[in-house]
Scaffold this motif. Structure first.
Motif, mmCIF file in Angstrom:
data_model
loop_
_atom_site.group_PDB
_atom_site.id
_atom_site.type_symbol
_atom_site.label_atom_id
_atom_site.label_comp_id
_atom_site.label_asym_id
_atom_site.label_seq_id
_atom_site.Cartn_x
_atom_site.Cartn_y
_atom_site.Cartn_z
ATOM 1 N N VAL A 154 0.919 -0.997 -0.053
ATOM 2 C CA VAL A 154 -0.078 -0.005 -0.013
ATOM 3 C C VAL A 154 0.849 1.168 0.099
ATOM 4 O O VAL A 154 0.854 2.240 -1.086
ATOM 5 N N LYS A 155 2.041 1.356 0.812
ATOM 6 C CA LYS A 155 2.676 2.301 0.992
ATOM 7 C C LYS A 155 3.498 2.755 -0.328
ATOM 8 O O LYS A 155 3.582 3.725 -0.812
ATOM 9 N N LEU A 156 4.147 1.602 -0.958
ATOM 10 C CA LEU A 156 4.771 1.755 -2.345
ATOM 11 C C LEU A 156 3.905 2.422 -3.348
ATOM 12 O O LEU A 156 4.248 3.130 -4.281
ATOM 13 N N ALA A 157 2.705 1.585 -3.603
ATOM 14 C CA ALA A 157 1.609 1.990 -4.609
ATOM 15 C C ALA A 157 1.326 3.362 -4.173
ATOM 16 O O ALA A 157 1.388 4.314 -5.438
ATOM 17 N N LYS A 158 0.888 3.892 -3.113
ATOM 18 C CA LYS A 158 0.601 5.446 -2.769
ATOM 19 C C LYS A 158 1.627 6.374 -3.096
ATOM 20 O O LYS A 158 1.452 7.320 -3.965
ATOM 21 N N ARG A 159 2.892 5.688 -2.787
ATOM 22 C CA ARG A 159 3.932 6.742 -3.409
ATOM 23 C C ARG A 159 4.124 6.854 -4.745
ATOM 24 O O ARG A 159 4.554 7.760 -5.378
ATOM 25 N N ALA A 160 3.884 5.813 -5.493
ATOM 26 C CA ALA A 160 3.882 5.685 -6.968
ATOM 27 C C ALA A 160 2.724 6.271 -7.481
ATOM 28 O O ALA A 160 2.665 6.421 -8.753
ATOM 29 N N GLY A 161 1.753 6.434 -6.811
ATOM 30 C CA GLY A 161 0.412 7.045 -7.235
ATOM 31 C C GLY A 161 -0.368 6.258 -8.201
ATOM 32 O O GLY A 161 -0.956 6.388 -9.061
ATOM 33 N N ASP A 162 -0.156 4.844 -7.886
ATOM 34 C CA ASP A 162 -0.851 3.855 -8.584
ATOM 35 C C ASP A 162 -2.018 3.374 -7.800
ATOM 36 O O ASP A 162 -2.132 2.471 -7.095
ATOM 37 N N GLU A 163 -3.512 4.040 -8.123
ATOM 38 C CA GLU A 163 -4.379 3.640 -7.368
ATOM 39 C C GLU A 163 -4.864 2.283 -7.541
ATOM 40 O O GLU A 163 -5.462 1.423 -6.537
ATOM 41 N N ASP A 164 -4.744 1.454 -8.570
ATOM 42 C CA ASP A 164 -5.171 -0.048 -8.788
ATOM 43 C C ASP A 164 -4.225 -0.749 -7.962
ATOM 44 O O ASP A 164 -4.839 -1.698 -7.495
ATOM 45 N N ALA A 165 -2.904 -0.382 -7.780
ATOM 46 C CA ALA A 165 -2.159 -1.182 -6.929
ATOM 47 C C ALA A 165 -2.522 -0.999 -5.239
ATOM 48 O O ALA A 165 -2.383 -1.769 -4.883
ATOM 49 N N VAL A 166 -2.875 0.133 -5.122
ATOM 50 C CA VAL A 166 -3.328 0.386 -3.665
ATOM 51 C C VAL A 166 -4.474 -0.489 -3.619
ATOM 52 O O VAL A 166 -4.634 -0.969 -2.550
ATOM 53 N N ALA A 167 -5.369 -0.395 -4.268
ATOM 54 C CA ALA A 167 -6.619 -1.313 -4.129
ATOM 55 C C ALA A 167 -6.392 -2.688 -4.128
ATOM 56 O O ALA A 167 -6.925 -3.459 -3.223
ATOM 57 N N ARG A 168 -5.393 -3.148 -4.904
ATOM 58 C CA ARG A 168 -5.074 -4.703 -4.823
ATOM 59 C C ARG A 168 -4.515 -5.045 -3.493
ATOM 60 O O ARG A 168 -4.535 -6.041 -3.007
ATOM 61 N N ALA A 169 -3.686 -3.954 -3.223
ATOM 62 C CA ALA A 169 -2.878 -4.231 -1.819
ATOM 63 C C ALA A 169 -3.761 -4.382 -0.483
ATOM 64 O O ALA A 169 -3.740 -5.109 0.410
ATOM 65 N N ARG A 170 -5.031 -3.148 -0.619
ATOM 66 C CA ARG A 170 -5.669 -3.135 0.381
ATOM 67 C C ARG A 170 -6.674 -4.407 0.545
ATOM 68 O O ARG A 170 -7.384 -4.926 1.601
ATOM 69 N N HIS A 171 -6.976 -4.992 -0.768
ATOM 70 C CA HIS A 171 -7.696 -6.211 -0.805
ATOM 71 C C HIS A 171 -6.920 -7.264 -0.129
ATOM 72 O O HIS A 171 -7.722 -7.924 0.763
ATOM 73 N N ARG A 172 -5.817 -7.542 -0.351
ATOM 74 C CA ARG A 172 -4.787 -8.318 0.596
ATOM 75 C C ARG A 172 -4.851 -8.217 1.896
ATOM 76 O O ARG A 172 -4.924 -9.205 2.689
ATOM 77 N N ASN A 173 -4.848 -7.004 2.338
ATOM 78 C CA ASN A 173 -4.795 -6.667 3.847
ATOM 79 C C ASN A 173 -6.281 -7.306 4.350
ATOM 80 O O ASN A 173 -6.049 -7.842 5.575
ATOM 81 N N GLY A 174 -7.237 -6.733 3.670
ATOM 82 C CA GLY A 174 -8.537 -7.303 4.227
ATOM 83 C C GLY A 174 -8.590 -8.762 4.127
ATOM 84 O O GLY A 174 -9.291 -9.255 5.133
ATOM 85 N N LEU A 175 -8.073 -9.583 3.338
ATOM 86 C CA LEU A 175 -8.185 -10.786 3.551
ATOM 87 C C LEU A 175 -7.288 -11.359 4.791
ATOM 88 O O LEU A 175 -7.794 -12.464 5.470
ATOM 89 N N ALA A 176 -6.128 -10.674 4.975
ATOM 90 C CA ALA A 176 -5.325 -11.074 6.015
ATOM 91 C C ALA A 176 -6.167 -10.950 7.504
ATOM 92 O O ALA A 176 -6.090 -11.600 8.266
ATOM 93 N N LYS A 177 -6.765 -9.597 7.516
ATOM 94 C CA LYS A 177 -7.229 -9.305 8.632
ATOM 95 C C LYS A 177 -8.659 -10.198 9.063
ATOM 96 O O LYS A 177 -8.850 -10.475 10.124
ATOM 97 N N HIS A 178 -9.147 -10.403 7.811
ATOM 98 C CA HIS A 178 -10.385 -11.372 7.953
ATOM 99 C C HIS A 178 -9.983 -12.806 8.452
ATOM 100 O O HIS A 178 -10.489 -13.423 9.472
ATOM 101 N N GLY A 179 -9.013 -13.202 8.024
ATOM 102 C CA GLY A 179 -8.455 -14.728 8.451
ATOM 103 C C GLY A 179 -7.833 -14.550 9.780
ATOM 104 O O GLY A 179 -8.067 -15.516 10.530
ATOM 105 N N LEU A 180 -7.194 -13.434 10.313
ATOM 106 C CA LEU A 180 -6.889 -13.366 11.526
ATOM 107 C C LEU A 180 -8.084 -12.892 12.708
ATOM 108 O O LEU A 180 -8.057 -13.013 13.780
ATOM 109 N N GLY A 181 -9.213 -12.896 11.927
ATOM 110 C CA GLY A 181 -10.504 -12.506 12.804
ATOM 111 C C GLY A 181 -10.395 -11.033 13.338
ATOM 112 O O GLY A 181 -11.536 -10.584 13.784
ATOM 113 N N GLU A 182 -9.619 -10.218 12.850
ATOM 114 C CA GLU A 182 -9.748 -8.667 13.188
ATOM 115 C C GLU A 182 -10.868 -7.907 12.284
ATOM 116 O O GLU A 182 -11.095 -6.839 12.624
#
Length: 103
Positions: free
Chosen positions: A44-72
């Protein structure tokens, strides 16, 4: 529970309440999910720095999957049967691993 008060389900940082990780997850599963989450946050940090909103969305999706898996995120882990929670964590890991294999 009042805001700012910790319990077995939440912790507080700077006045904000966060859901704890499901404590019944096997440590190897939780560690793999935390690893995916950390890499996702970096993406997310790298994609934001690069201004790549599609990459930001993909990274946030991954974070959501991980957080759901952790029960958070998602249904409260303490209200669900343990086998169901473990299945959710394993499914999140499988999806995250598939995403790692994608070009």
């Amino acid at each position: 529970m009042t805001a700012g008060v910790e319990d077995d389900h939440f912790f507080v940082v700077n006045g904000r309440r966060w859901r704890r990780t499901d404590p019944t997850l096997p440590e190897d599963v939780a560690a793999r999910l935390r690893s995916h989450l950390g890499r996702g946050r970096n993406r997310v940090k790298l994609a934001k720095r690069a201004g790549d909103e599609d990459a930001v969305a993909r990274a946030r999706h991954r974070n959501g999957l991980a957080k759901h898996g952790l029960g958070e995120r998602g249904p409260e882990w303490w209200t669900r049967p343990e086998p169901e929670r473990l299945t959710q964590a394993e499914q999140a890991l499988a999806e995250l691993d598939r995403l790692d294999e994608s070009p």
